[in-house]
Design a protein around this motif. Structure first.
Motif, PDB file in Angstrom:
ATOM      1  N   ALA A 103       3.920  -7.353   6.537  1.00  0.00           N
ATOM      2  CA  ALA A 103       2.400  -7.267   6.417  1.00  0.00           C
ATOM      3  C   ALA A 103       1.748  -7.821   7.844  1.00  0.00           C
ATOM      4  O   ALA A 103       2.405  -8.321   8.615  1.00  0.00           O
ATOM      5  CB  ALA A 103       1.781  -8.402   5.664  1.00  0.00           C
ATOM      6  N   SER A 104       0.422  -7.032   8.268  1.00  0.00           N
ATOM      7  CA  SER A 104      -0.099  -7.520   9.410  1.00  0.00           C
ATOM      8  C   SER A 104      -0.566  -8.836   9.616  1.00  0.00           C
ATOM      9  O   SER A 104      -0.520  -9.342  10.860  1.00  0.00           O
ATOM     10  CB  SER A 104      -1.413  -6.510   9.783  1.00  0.00           C
ATOM     11  N   SER A 106      -8.524  -3.474  10.416  1.00  0.00           N
ATOM     12  CA  SER A 106      -7.918  -3.364   8.941  1.00  0.00           C
ATOM     13  C   SER A 106      -6.507  -3.999   8.901  1.00  0.00           C
ATOM     14  O   SER A 106      -5.880  -3.999   9.999  1.00  0.00           O
ATOM     15  CB  SER A 106      -7.682  -1.881   8.442  1.00  0.00           C
ATOM     16  N   ASP A 107      -6.352  -4.661   8.088  1.00  0.00           N
ATOM     17  CA  ASP A 107      -5.274  -5.154   7.558  1.00  0.00           C
ATOM     18  C   ASP A 107      -4.264  -4.476   6.621  1.00  0.00           C
ATOM     19  O   ASP A 107      -4.901  -3.619   5.824  1.00  0.00           O
ATOM     20  CB  ASP A 107      -5.185  -6.747   7.255  1.00  0.00           C
ATOM     21  N   TRP A 108      -2.971  -4.666   6.750  1.00  0.00           N
ATOM     22  CA  TRP A 108      -2.022  -3.944   5.877  1.00  0.00           C
ATOM     23  C   TRP A 108      -0.743  -4.537   5.468  1.00  0.00           C
ATOM     24  O   TRP A 108      -0.481  -5.560   5.919  1.00  0.00           O
ATOM     25  CB  TRP A 108      -1.663  -2.429   6.487  1.00  0.00           C
ATOM     26  N   LYS A 115       1.948 -12.797   1.539  1.00  0.00           N
ATOM     27  CA  LYS A 115       2.047 -11.379   1.282  1.00  0.00           C
ATOM     28  C   LYS A 115       3.017 -11.281   0.101  1.00  0.00           C
ATOM     29  O   LYS A 115       2.595 -10.343  -0.835  1.00  0.00           O
ATOM     30  CB  LYS A 115       2.680 -10.666   2.336  1.00  0.00           C
TER      31      LYS A 115
END
Length: 277
Positions: A211-212, A249-251, A219
């Protein structure tokens, strides 16, 4: 000929405060967490603290009173050993343990050992901590000395080949442990599911592999079973730090438990009001 393999330790100390070992067990799931469905089946004694505290997802509290602690704590002067049997949230192979005594200083056990077994859910436990039927306990961790107010991250040199769905943790001769994490890999169900199933559930073997950011929420919460609840903030979801950077944006990347055909996707923001994406 020197030492044989059987004379060597089966585990090593993956010191949680040593950065070179921080990832020793980080790729595994805590099979003994209540957050994925683990439960305490039976315990020999719970005089000063309930055994269900062992499997809480939260960190141990230091604010508990002397009557009931945020830990499993038994009465003193046991001539043998106290024990608690835990049914894991999912069957799996086991890679190591985190025996946590934070919050206990003087009430902790002198030594702890852990055994495992694969038995049907609902198997009864007798007064000696043995399972009914022909199910035998297998040693996973021999009796090890533990210290007060500390985490003991113990990784097996080789993860087990056998799968387990019950563990018995024993205190020698008595005392307490705040939390027990049993790290391992979820094994796939032996029977194929019928109808629609959640491929992204930790109980199906899914993992969040990257995860970012997870500054405000882990996460791994993304793939927990059920819905988040206000009384369990540590499992309320994946949450990243705020940013004022344009177009940010996060991912997160989720590895599904097994291949499948997608029929629908559910995004749940329960308990979030103002901090959802």
């Amino acid at each position: 000929m020197g030492n044989t393999q059987s004379s060597l330790p089966t585990y090593y100390n993956a010191d949680p405060n040593n950065e070179s070992y921080t990832n020793a067990l980080s790729d595994y799931v805590d099979l003994a967490s209540a957050a994925i469905g683990a439960k305490v089946v039976e315990a020999s004694n719970e005089r000063f603290g309930a055994a269900r505290n062992l499997i809480k997802a939260s960190q141990p509290s230091k604010d508990s009173d002397d009557e009931k602690m945020d830990a499993w704590v038994t009465r003193r002067h046991n001539p043998e050993a106290d024990w608690a049997v835990i049914q894991l949230g999912s069957s799996g192979t086991i890679a190591g343990f985190d025996i946590d005594t934070r919050g206990l200083d003087g009430e902790h056990a002198a030594q702890v050992s852990i055994q495992g077994c694969l038995a049907p859910a609902g198997t009864r436990v007798n007064s000696s901590g043995d399972l009914s039927g022909s199910h035998e306990w297998q040693e996973l961790l021999p009796a090890v000395e533990i210290a007060a107010n500390s985490r003991h991250l113990l990784a097996l040199w080789t993860p087990t080949k056998d799968e387990f769905n019950h563990v018995r943790v024993s205190l020698h001769p008595d005392g307490g442990v705040s939390r027990l994490r049993v790290y391992g890999t979820v094994t796939k169900p032996h029977e194929a599911p019928v109808g629609e199933t959640d491929l992204a559930s930790v109980n199906a073997g899914a993992r969040v592999i990257l995860a970012s950011d997870e500054k405000l929420g882990a996460k791994s919460n993304l793939i927990l079973p059920g819905r988040a609840t206000p009384d369990s903030p540590e499992t309320q979801g994946w949450k990243t730090r705020r940013t004022h950077t344009a177009d940010h944006s996060d991912w997160a990347i989720v590895r599904l438990g097994e291949p499948g055909f997608l029929t629908r996707i559910e995004l749940d923001t329960h308990t979030y009001d103002g901090d959802q994406p």
